[in-house]
Enzyme design. Sequence first.
Site, short mmCIF file in Angstrom:
data_model
loop_
_atom_site.label_atom_id
_atom_site.label_comp_id
_atom_site.label_asym_id
_atom_site.label_seq_id
_atom_site.Cartn_x
_atom_site.Cartn_y
_atom_site.Cartn_z
N ARG A 77 0.84 -1.20 0.00
CA ARG A 77 0.00 0.00 0.00
C ARG A 77 0.87 1.25 0.00
NH1 ARG A 77 -4.37 -0.67 4.77
NH2 ARG A 77 -5.25 1.14 3.71
N ASN B 229 9.95 -0.17 5.53
CA ASN B 229 8.98 0.87 5.25
C ASN B 229 7.76 0.83 6.17
OD1 ASN B 229 7.33 2.78 3.41
ND2 ASN B 229 6.13 0.89 3.37
N GLN C 250 6.65 16.96 15.58
CA GLN C 250 5.29 17.37 15.21
C GLN C 250 4.38 17.27 16.43
OE1 GLN C 250 4.06 18.73 12.44
NE2 GLN C 250 2.08 18.87 13.45
N THR D 236 0.63 5.11 12.76
CA THR D 236 0.48 6.28 13.63
C THR D 236 -0.60 5.99 14.67
OG1 THR D 236 -1.15 7.27 12.14
CG2 THR D 236 1.15 7.94 11.86
N TYR E 229 5.36 8.94 17.23
CA TYR E 229 5.76 8.79 15.82
C TYR E 229 7.08 9.52 15.55
CZ TYR E 229 5.32 8.78 10.71
OH TYR E 229 5.53 8.60 9.37
N GLY F 226 4.97 1.15 8.82
CA GLY F 226 4.82 2.12 9.89
C GLY F 226 3.37 2.39 10.20
N GLY G 211 1.45 16.42 18.71
CA GLY G 211 0.54 15.29 18.70
C GLY G 211 1.16 13.99 18.21
N GLN G 212 2.48 14.02 17.96
CA GLN G 212 3.16 12.83 17.44
C GLN G 212 4.47 12.55 18.15
OE1 GLN G 212 3.55 13.15 13.09
NE2 GLN G 212 1.74 11.85 12.92
#
Length: 241
Positions: free
Chosen positions: A12, A83, A142, A87, A148, A85, A144-145
């Site tokens: 994807r 790759n 970032q 959130t 991540y 990952g 809110g992350q």
Amino acid sequence: MSKIAIVTGGTRGIGAAISRGLKDAGYKVAANFQGNQEVADAFQKETGIPVFKWNVADYESCKDGVRRVEDSLGGTVDILVNNAGVTRDSMFHKMTFEQWNTVISTNLNSLFNMTSLVINAMREKKFGRIVNISSINGVKGQIGQTNYSASKAGVIGFTKALAQEVAAKGITVNAVAPGYTETDMVKAVPEDVLASIIKLIPVGRLGQVEDIANAVLFLVSDKAGFVTGETINVNGGQYLR
């Protein structure tokens, strides 16, 4: 003999573009996935790229997955693209351990799981290409992350350290840090928010998945044999280091 490549999260979005690009360049590609069997089956039917289901956050699952790929494609892995990952966004004061741990396990622990299973064969062959997908938010952070951003910053540290360890063995280790790219995840952002993000990108558009794949294709090629330990930022000029 064609080199064998594994792309995690390879059915994807950015991963699918990388898988397609590698196949078009003549590599024997295995696309890993964990979630949507229907999407993976459709991807395999469309591209002819074999798909393999396992959880990159689980070492034993990775061990079995790599074995199945090598048995199916007839050799050890030459190219690994980490790759996969996820959130689980939240302001830190509201973040649960599950949100933290899921992201760290999938985005960062997976690099150990997958790389440790292919690195010794690469060392023996004196050839290997490892490309780790980071993020613009692993470079600049970032709101809110925290989970991540921490995971994707860790990807860069992992890349720099491992690159130094294996350079003399003919193995390169690099990272690509995409900016905001037109994937399902980004398309789900509210239209007004997306418009404000695009205003911050000097080239005036979102990245395309092929933009990221092209950077990966360069890094795995023979032309990039003298490039290692680097992070290529593919973000349209949004954040310059």
